[in-house]
Design a protein around this motif. Structure first.
Motif, short mmCIF file in Angstrom:
data_model
loop_
_atom_site.label_atom_id
_atom_site.label_comp_id
_atom_site.label_asym_id
_atom_site.label_seq_id
_atom_site.Cartn_x
_atom_site.Cartn_y
_atom_site.Cartn_z
N GLN A 166 34.57 46.17 -0.01
CA GLN A 166 33.22 46.74 0.08
C GLN A 166 32.19 45.86 -0.61
O GLN A 166 31.09 45.70 -0.12
CB GLN A 166 33.19 48.14 -0.55
N ASP A 167 32.55 45.29 -1.76
CA ASP A 167 31.61 44.44 -2.50
C ASP A 167 32.42 43.52 -3.40
O ASP A 167 33.60 43.77 -3.66
CB ASP A 167 30.65 45.28 -3.32
N CYS A 168 31.80 42.45 -3.89
CA CYS A 168 32.54 41.54 -4.75
C CYS A 168 31.61 40.70 -5.60
O CYS A 168 30.40 40.62 -5.34
CB CYS A 168 33.45 40.62 -3.92
N ALA A 169 32.19 40.09 -6.62
CA ALA A 169 31.49 39.11 -7.46
C ALA A 169 32.44 37.98 -7.76
O ALA A 169 33.61 38.21 -8.07
CB ALA A 169 31.01 39.76 -8.75
N VAL A 170 31.95 36.75 -7.66
CA VAL A 170 32.76 35.57 -7.95
C VAL A 170 32.14 34.85 -9.13
O VAL A 170 30.93 34.53 -9.12
CB VAL A 170 32.88 34.65 -6.72
N VAL A 171 32.95 34.58 -10.16
CA VAL A 171 32.47 33.91 -11.36
C VAL A 171 33.46 32.82 -11.75
O VAL A 171 34.58 32.77 -11.26
CB VAL A 171 32.31 34.90 -12.53
N GLY A 172 33.03 31.94 -12.64
CA GLY A 172 33.92 30.91 -13.19
C GLY A 172 34.35 31.28 -14.59
O GLY A 172 33.53 31.71 -15.41
N LEU A 173 35.64 31.11 -14.88
CA LEU A 173 36.18 31.37 -16.22
C LEU A 173 36.78 30.09 -16.77
O LEU A 173 37.30 29.26 -16.02
CB LEU A 173 37.26 32.47 -16.16
N PRO A 174 36.72 29.88 -18.08
CA PRO A 174 37.29 28.66 -18.68
C PRO A 174 38.77 28.50 -18.33
O PRO A 174 39.53 29.48 -18.33
CB PRO A 174 37.11 28.89 -20.19
N ASP A 175 39.16 27.26 -18.00
CA ASP A 175 40.54 27.01 -17.60
C ASP A 175 40.95 25.62 -18.09
O ASP A 175 40.22 24.64 -17.86
CB ASP A 175 40.67 27.11 -16.07
N ASP A 176 42.10 25.53 -18.76
CA ASP A 176 42.56 24.25 -19.32
C ASP A 176 42.80 23.21 -18.24
O ASP A 176 42.55 22.02 -18.44
CB ASP A 176 43.85 24.47 -20.12
N TRP B 81 41.65 23.41 -14.73
CA TRP B 81 40.59 23.21 -13.74
C TRP B 81 39.20 23.03 -14.35
O TRP B 81 38.25 22.70 -13.65
CB TRP B 81 40.55 24.42 -12.78
N GLY B 82 39.07 23.25 -15.64
CA GLY B 82 37.73 23.28 -16.26
C GLY B 82 37.17 24.68 -16.15
O GLY B 82 36.94 25.36 -17.14
N GLU B 83 36.94 25.12 -14.93
CA GLU B 83 36.63 26.52 -14.64
C GLU B 83 37.49 26.97 -13.47
O GLU B 83 37.66 26.20 -12.50
CB GLU B 83 35.14 26.69 -14.27
N ARG B 84 38.02 28.16 -13.55
CA ARG B 84 38.78 28.67 -12.41
C ARG B 84 37.94 29.70 -11.66
O ARG B 84 37.26 30.53 -12.27
CB ARG B 84 40.12 29.26 -12.84
N VAL B 85 37.97 29.59 -10.34
CA VAL B 85 37.23 30.52 -9.49
C VAL B 85 37.91 31.88 -9.56
O VAL B 85 39.10 32.01 -9.27
CB VAL B 85 37.19 30.00 -8.03
N THR B 86 37.15 32.89 -9.96
CA THR B 86 37.69 34.23 -10.16
C THR B 86 36.91 35.22 -9.31
O THR B 86 35.67 35.28 -9.41
CB THR B 86 37.61 34.64 -11.64
N ALA B 87 37.60 35.98 -8.48
CA ALA B 87 36.96 36.98 -7.61
C ALA B 87 37.30 38.38 -8.11
O ALA B 87 38.46 38.71 -8.31
CB ALA B 87 37.43 36.82 -6.17
N VAL B 88 36.26 39.18 -8.33
CA VAL B 88 36.44 40.59 -8.67
C VAL B 88 35.95 41.40 -7.46
O VAL B 88 34.79 41.26 -7.04
CB VAL B 88 35.64 40.97 -9.92
N VAL B 89 36.83 42.21 -6.89
CA VAL B 89 36.51 42.90 -5.65
C VAL B 89 36.51 44.41 -5.87
O VAL B 89 37.28 44.95 -6.67
CB VAL B 89 37.48 42.53 -4.51
N GLN B 90 35.61 45.06 -5.14
CA GLN B 90 35.58 46.52 -5.05
C GLN B 90 35.98 46.86 -3.62
O GLN B 90 35.37 46.38 -2.66
CB GLN B 90 34.18 47.05 -5.35
N LEU B 91 37.01 47.67 -3.45
CA LEU B 91 37.56 47.96 -2.13
C LEU B 91 36.96 49.24 -1.55
O LEU B 91 36.48 50.11 -2.27
CB LEU B 91 39.08 48.09 -2.21
N HIS B 92 37.03 49.33 -0.22
CA HIS B 92 36.71 50.59 0.44
C HIS B 92 37.74 51.64 0.01
O HIS B 92 38.88 51.30 -0.35
CB HIS B 92 36.78 50.43 1.96
N PRO B 93 37.38 52.93 0.02
CA PRO B 93 38.34 53.98 -0.33
C PRO B 93 39.62 53.89 0.49
O PRO B 93 39.58 53.56 1.68
CB PRO B 93 37.57 55.27 -0.03
#
Length: 534
Positions: free
Chosen positions: A454-464, A466-478
């Motif tokens: 349904q919706d999502c946000a993608v952010v970078g988190l510190p990673d030994d 990759w430098g930053e790892r691509v991280t996806a946080v998703v909200q699903l449909h019911p």
């Protein structure tokens, strides 16, 4: 044109026509005019002079919005304050803006009482719908004087404030051309005050009227806060004598009912609410045939959901891209631009922000100030009479935002060969992973193509590694589910392994701003906080 001119223009087309409707109460153009005259005179009696700053703290409300035109007639500057802000942020804004008068709803009296001791410049307080503290009335000039029992009243009730004030035309000459002070919010540090002039609003209104389909007397439904995009979109509607239907609170069931009841022609929703609308059980049974234009903007829109919206809501989707510093209309995409000449969907444009608006010059600039050719990515910069006068009492921030003679939006993007503008990310949201630039908005588009999301946000988190790892946080449909491995493979197949998320989280909801934007900073902070605690 001053803000009051939009109201007067509408009234000239028929003072008896409906202007502002909330629930079962409708104010005609003539009634809003008379109310604005009385507010102007009351402001003058309270000592408000041209150039003074007057704040309105209210949920969406016809009387509160009518006060905007009284403020304009008094030559004062309208400071819209969002009631969903934290108390500290509103205190900071009211202090920064040097506000001398605050008009507010009784529901926000506790907030006002909390911040008032730190706002000595705030000398006139008016409560729109009560005595604000349950005690007796304040003094008629609007100052928070004592009540008969000796306790201080927080504010003067609106009816008392307007007592003995004639509803006769009167206005003061403004001190300068600033008509609005808009807070940028505290998401990037201390808030700044954007100075918008009458020319800025006039340009925005002209661009609205020339870029989208309008007929005589449109009906505009305002669900989003009138302190933001929903409010300034009222001005072009008023020039045509249109009716503005105001929803006090965002409720999609009521939103659909209002469209059918009032035969709404125009409305605005952020993408998040459009996604929720597409899942609403009443959507299919609601008569939406009156709609001509459903604006979307304020955040990137999923191309997959946009195609679904055109199919299920109608060929009425219309994009706008702007920011407080260049309101609403940096680029536009009318409903017809979502289609090819043969009637097929122009899906290659769906991830764009449309074309630069007719009275705006848009370019792409590198960090050295060099303008880039089509196809190359850099910062989106803007010139023209849409751009703000500057940041209030902040010349260094104004200078920084106007380097090389262009307004800097803080967005990274490019113009294609057909002059469509593509926004690939906020500069601060770009992720550098394994030495590659990864634009979170591009990853989000790929994630949103998954039918369970349904919706999502993608952010970078510190990673030994990759430098930053691509991280996806998703909200699903019911009643939907997806594994992190499935989601990674789904995105990798669309945009490649470098951009595919290394980490996938499923949350029941995402943190959002007052206007429905997903707050990536909050998402990232929550992930980092959890990581630091094992």
């Amino acid at each position: 044109m001053r803000l009051t001119d939009y109201l007067d223009k509408g009234a000239s087309l028929g003072p008896g026509a409906p202007c502002l409707t909330t629930g079962d109460r409708t104010l005609t153009y003539g009634e809003v005019q008379e109310l604005s005259w009385r507010v102007t005179r009351a402001l003058d009696r309270s000592g408000v002079r041209p150039g003074d700053k007057v704040a309105v703290l209210s949920a969406n409300d016809s009387t509160a919005f009518s006060c905007v035109f009284g403020i304009s007639r008094a030559g004062a500057v309208w400071c819209p304050v969002n009631p969903r802000n934290e108390a500290a942020e509103n205190r900071e804004l009211l202090d920064l803006f040097d506000c001398t008068c605050l008009i507010f709803q009784e529901a926000y009296a506790p907030l006002v009482a909390k911040i008032l001791p730190d706002l000595p410049k705030l000398t006139t307080l008016v409560c729109l719908d009560g005595s604000a503290d349950g005690s007796a009335d304040g003094s008629p000039d609007g100052s928070p004087d004592g009540s008969p029992d000796g306790s201080p009243a927080l504010a003067t009730p609106f009816a008392r404030w307007l007592e003995d004030v004639p509803a006769e035309p009167w206005e003061a000459s403004p001190a300068d051309d600033t008509v609005m002070l808009v807070g940028t919010g505290g998401t990037t540090g201390s808030p700044k005050g954007v100075m918008l002039t009458d020319r800025n609003i006039e340009t925005m209104s002209a661009l609205t009227l020339m870029s989208y389909p309008f007929g005589t007397r449109p009906v505009y439904l305002a669900l989003a806060p009138l302190t933001h995009a929903a409010g300034v979109l009222c001005f072009p509607v008023m020039t045509l004598g249109g009716e503005i239907v105001i929803m006090p609170a965002p409720d999609l069931t009521d939103f659909l009912a209002q469209i059918e009841r009032h035969r709404v022609t125009h409305t605005f929703l952020p993408p998040t609410l459009i996604y929720m609308l597409l899942g609403h059980p009443d959507l299919a049974s609601t008569d939406l045939t009156s709609l001509r234009c459903l604006w979307y903007g304020a955040a990137p829109m999923s191309a997959a959901r946009l195609a679904e919206a055109i199919d299920r809501i109608g060929p009425v989707m219309a994009q706008l891209f702007g920011q407080s510093e260049a309101p609403m209309m940096i680029s536009t995409m009318a409903p017809e631009d979502h289609f090819h000449a043969d009637g097929s969907l122009a899906v290659e444009r769906f991830t764009s922000a449309g074309r630069p608006a007719p009275l705006v010059t848009v370019a792409i600039m590198d960090s050295a100030g060099r303008l880039l050719p089509p196809g190359e990515r850099g910062e989106i910069v803007v010139r023209g009479s849409l751009v703000m006068a500057g940041y209030y009492k902040n010349p260094s921030a104004t200078e920084e935002a106007s380097r090389h003679g262009w307004h800097h939006t803080g967005d990274i993007g490019y113009l294609d060969a057909d002059n469509y503008l593509f926004i690939v990310d906020r500069a601060k949201d770009m992720i550098i992973s394994g030495g590659f630039n990864v634009y979170s908005a591009e990853v989000e588009q790929a994630v949103m193509e998954h039918p369970a999301v349904q919706d999502c946000a993608v952010v970078g988190l510190p990673d030994d590694k990759w430098g930053e790892r691509v991280t996806a946080v998703v909200q699903l449909h019911p009643q939907q589910s997806v594994t992190d491995g499935e989601m990674r493979a789904f995105v990798k197949a669309r945009i490649g392994g470098v951009k595919a998320p290394k980490q996938v989280e499923v949350w029941s909801d995402l943190p959002r701003s007052k206007v429905g934007k997903v707050l990536k900073g909050d998402v990232r902070s929550r992930l980092l906080h959890r990581g630091s605690h094992g």
